[in-house]
Design a protein around this motif. Structure first.
Motif, PDB file in Angstrom:
ATOM      1  N   SER A 230      -6.683   4.281  -7.709  1.00 45.27           N
ATOM      2  CA  SER A 230      -5.554   3.588  -7.071  1.00 45.27           C
ATOM      3  C   SER A 230      -5.651   2.081  -7.237  1.00 45.27           C
ATOM      4  O   SER A 230      -4.633   1.381  -7.224  1.00 45.27           O
ATOM      5  N   GLN A 231      -6.870   1.574  -7.397  1.00 41.80           N
ATOM      6  CA  GLN A 231      -7.059   0.133  -7.543  1.00 41.80           C
ATOM      7  C   GLN A 231      -6.881  -0.339  -8.983  1.00 41.80           C
ATOM      8  O   GLN A 231      -6.545  -1.506  -9.217  1.00 41.80           O
ATOM      9  N   THR A 232      -7.106   0.554  -9.938  1.00 39.53           N
ATOM     10  CA  THR A 232      -7.029   0.152 -11.344  1.00 39.53           C
ATOM     11  C   THR A 232      -5.618   0.211 -11.905  1.00 39.53           C
ATOM     12  O   THR A 232      -5.376  -0.289 -13.003  1.00 39.53           O
ATOM     13  N   THR A 233      -4.687   0.834 -11.184  1.00 38.37           N
ATOM     14  CA  THR A 233      -3.314   0.922 -11.657  1.00 38.37           C
ATOM     15  C   THR A 233      -2.402   0.101 -10.759  1.00 38.37           C
ATOM     16  O   THR A 233      -2.600   0.034  -9.544  1.00 38.37           O
ATOM     17  N   ALA A 234      -1.429  -0.555 -11.350  1.00 37.97           N
ATOM     18  CA  ALA A 234      -0.498  -1.393 -10.600  1.00 37.97           C
ATOM     19  C   ALA A 234       0.604  -0.520 -10.010  1.00 37.97           C
ATOM     20  O   ALA A 234       1.431   0.040 -10.741  1.00 37.97           O
ATOM     21  N   LEU A 235       0.597  -0.382  -8.683  1.00 35.89           N
ATOM     22  CA  LEU A 235       1.580   0.443  -7.993  1.00 35.89           C
ATOM     23  C   LEU A 235       2.410  -0.417  -7.050  1.00 35.89           C
ATOM     24  O   LEU A 235       1.912  -1.396  -6.475  1.00 35.89           O
ATOM     25  N   ASP A 236       3.666  -0.043  -6.886  1.00 34.37           N
ATOM     26  CA  ASP A 236       4.556  -0.778  -5.985  1.00 34.37           C
ATOM     27  C   ASP A 236       4.525  -0.220  -4.571  1.00 34.37           C
ATOM     28  O   ASP A 236       5.261  -0.697  -3.708  1.00 34.37           O
ATOM     29  N   VAL A 237       3.708   0.795  -4.323  1.00 29.93           N
ATOM     30  CA  VAL A 237       3.609   1.404  -2.993  1.00 29.93           C
ATOM     31  C   VAL A 237       2.157   1.381  -2.544  1.00 29.93           C
ATOM     32  O   VAL A 237       1.241   1.240  -3.365  1.00 29.93           O
ATOM     33  N   ALA A 238       1.973   1.506  -1.240  1.00 37.07           N
ATOM     34  CA  ALA A 238       0.620   1.513  -0.682  1.00 37.07           C
ATOM     35  C   ALA A 238      -0.016   2.886  -0.874  1.00 37.07           C
ATOM     36  O   ALA A 238       0.665   3.913  -0.828  1.00 37.07           O
TER      37      ALA A 238
ATOM     38  N   ASP B 241      -6.643  10.260 -15.065  1.00 39.87           N
ATOM     39  CA  ASP B 241      -5.668  11.303 -14.733  1.00 39.87           C
ATOM     40  C   ASP B 241      -5.099  11.094 -13.331  1.00 39.87           C
ATOM     41  O   ASP B 241      -3.888  11.247 -13.117  1.00 39.87           O
ATOM     42  N   VAL B 242      -5.971  10.759 -12.380  1.00 38.51           N
ATOM     43  CA  VAL B 242      -5.505  10.510 -11.013  1.00 38.51           C
ATOM     44  C   VAL B 242      -4.587   9.293 -10.984  1.00 38.51           C
ATOM     45  O   VAL B 242      -3.559   9.281 -10.291  1.00 38.51           O
ATOM     46  N   ALA B 243      -4.941   8.265 -11.740  1.00 43.14           N
ATOM     47  CA  ALA B 243      -4.091   7.073 -11.796  1.00 43.14           C
ATOM     48  C   ALA B 243      -2.707   7.413 -12.336  1.00 43.14           C
ATOM     49  O   ALA B 243      -1.690   6.921 -11.830  1.00 43.14           O
ATOM     50  N   LEU B 244      -2.649   8.271 -13.348  1.00 38.76           N
ATOM     51  CA  LEU B 244      -1.364   8.671 -13.913  1.00 38.76           C
ATOM     52  C   LEU B 244      -0.561   9.484 -12.909  1.00 38.76           C
ATOM     53  O   LEU B 244       0.667   9.315 -12.793  1.00 38.76           O
ATOM     54  N   LEU B 245      -1.226  10.347 -12.152  1.00 40.39           N
ATOM     55  CA  LEU B 245      -0.535  11.115 -11.120  1.00 40.39           C
ATOM     56  C   LEU B 245       0.013  10.199 -10.036  1.00 40.39           C
ATOM     57  O   LEU B 245       1.140  10.386  -9.550  1.00 40.39           O
ATOM     58  N   LEU B 246      -0.762   9.195  -9.645  1.00 42.34           N
ATOM     59  CA  LEU B 246      -0.293   8.231  -8.650  1.00 42.34           C
ATOM     60  C   LEU B 246       0.912   7.447  -9.178  1.00 42.34           C
ATOM     61  O   LEU B 246       1.860   7.176  -8.429  1.00 42.34           O
ATOM     62  N   GLU B 247       0.894   7.090 -10.447  1.00 42.24           N
ATOM     63  CA  GLU B 247       2.033   6.384 -11.037  1.00 42.24           C
ATOM     64  C   GLU B 247       3.279   7.261 -11.000  1.00 42.24           C
ATOM     65  O   GLU B 247       4.383   6.777 -10.727  1.00 42.24           O
ATOM     66  N   ALA B 248       3.116   8.555 -11.301  1.00 46.35           N
ATOM     67  CA  ALA B 248       4.257   9.469 -11.272  1.00 46.35           C
ATOM     68  C   ALA B 248       4.826   9.578  -9.854  1.00 46.35           C
ATOM     69  O   ALA B 248       6.050   9.561  -9.668  1.00 46.35           O
ATOM     70  N   LEU B 249       3.949   9.674  -8.864  1.00 42.43           N
ATOM     71  CA  LEU B 249       4.415   9.752  -7.476  1.00 42.43           C
ATOM     72  C   LEU B 249       5.054   8.442  -7.041  1.00 42.43           C
ATOM     73  O   LEU B 249       6.060   8.431  -6.310  1.00 42.43           O
TER      74      LEU B 249
END
Length: 363
Positions: free
Chosen positions: A240-248, A269-277
């Motif tokens: 979650s810290q290595t990918t730039a997300l617009d949500v908490a 893979d988890v980072a990609l799933l978080l990006e999709a969500l």
């Protein structure tokens, strides 16, 4: 033991039976030994010997496993011993006295015919089992080739739809920008230029996403790179810290539990799933990650609120149907599938929940 060695044993045994039958015929007078015995030795015992020679010749052109070869010899010995036992037991029941010549005749015929029957059964069994194994391997290889073909088709589809098409859109947008700055061209408004720039940026991100995860497409990689992971929550936190997300993103702490099996690409893979969500979550939303045990598995739930999964993505889940959430969910599922199971749990009340089931490391 090699098949040629078994063939040699049978050929030598068969030649011995033929020789013995011929010698028995030559050294005895017709008037001293029953003619039936001599003819039987020539036809039955000699014929059995010829049959063993033929079985040995056939085996010399085959190549069976050592266990199959031992079974052929075992069948040969079993046939000889079984038929000899039957004749030895049954002969006194039909004849009070057995002369040495008659006993020799019984032994020769029973050993010859029993060995031939046993060798034939063993040879046919070895051939049948070998062909069955070859058929099974062929079916397995065919299924593998079909799976490989499907994966290559998927790769071709992704590259054609999301790379080639994106390049075409980028080229079109660049042409529009070029025309807007050419001398003498009609000036476009600022909103049109900004739209072209946003389109190019969006398509470049799509190409980057495919390029980063293209190694997970094509033929499956099997179980290579799968190893135990002790602190799964820490892995999710890093992702979650290595990918730039617009949500908490919040990761619930989990008491020390069993290690799980995961691939080397789990963090990506988890980072990609978080990006999709995140792409289906509203701007003020959040993603909560929780771990729990279920039936010996470790289940990680990713819940996005408030969020709405697009109908076309939900209808064709884990298929590359859209460039944002659909493509990323598709790539994440393809990669996670090598070591865990990704599934949709619910899409109710503006909440989207996915779960990943991890196998625990065997103790």
């Amino acid at each position: 033991m090699q098949t040629r060695q078994v063939a040699t044993v049978l050929v030598v045994g068969g030649a011995g039976l033929v020789s013995f039958a011929v010698v028995h015929f030559l050294i005895h007078e017709i008037n001293t030994v029953p003619t039936a015995h001599i003819v039987t030795n020539l036809v039955v015992a000699g014929g059995a010997g010829v049959g063993l020679v033929y079985v040995g010749y056939w085996l010399s052109e085959q190549s069976f496993s050592p266990s199959r070869n031992r079974r052929i010899l075992a069948w040969t010995a079993l046939g000889a011993v079984t038929l000899l036992s039957v004749f030895v037991v049954a002969q006194p029941l039909v004849q009070d006295a057995v002369t040495p010549e008659e006993f020799l005749h019984i032994v020769q015929v029973s050993l010859g015919m029993g060995s031939l029957f046993g060798a034939t059964i063993g040879a046919f069994e070895a051939r049948a089992l070998t062909r069955a194994e070859e058929a099974t391997r062929a079916e397995s290889r065919l299924a593998s080739m079909e799976d490989e073909r499907d994966r290559w088709n998927e790769l071709t589809t992704v590259l054609r739809h999301y790379v080639n098409n994106s390049v075409t859109v980028i080229n079109f947008a660049l042409d529009e920008l070029q025309r807007s700055v050419n001398e003498g061209a009609v000036r476009r408004d600022a909103d049109g230029v900004r739209d072209d720039i946003d389109t190019i940026e969006d398509r470049v991100k799509t190409i980057e996403t495919v390029a980063e995860h293209v190694d997970q497409l094509g033929p499956a990689n099997g179980t290579a790179g799968i190893s135990p992971v002790a602190d799964l929550c820490a892995v999710i936190e890093r992702a979650s810290q290595t990918t730039a997300l617009d949500v908490a993103v919040s990761v619930a702490t989990f008491e020390e539990g069993p290690d799980v099996l995961a691939g080397d690409s789990i963090e990506k893979d988890v980072a990609l799933l978080l990006e999709a969500l995140a792409s289906v979550t509203e701007g003020d939303g959040r993603i909560d990650c929780e771990c729990e045990r279920e039936n010996g598995h470790l289940v990680v739930r990713f819940t996005a609120t408030p969020a709405t999964l697009p109908p076309d993505v939900e209808a064709a889940l884990f298929e590359p149907v859209t460039r944002h959430s659909g493509l990323k969910l598709y790539l994440a599922e393809r990669s996670i599938d090598a070591y865990a199971d990704l599934r949709l749990v619910s899409t109710d009340d503006r909440t989207v929940t996915f779960a990943v089931d991890f196998e625990s490391v065997p103790e």
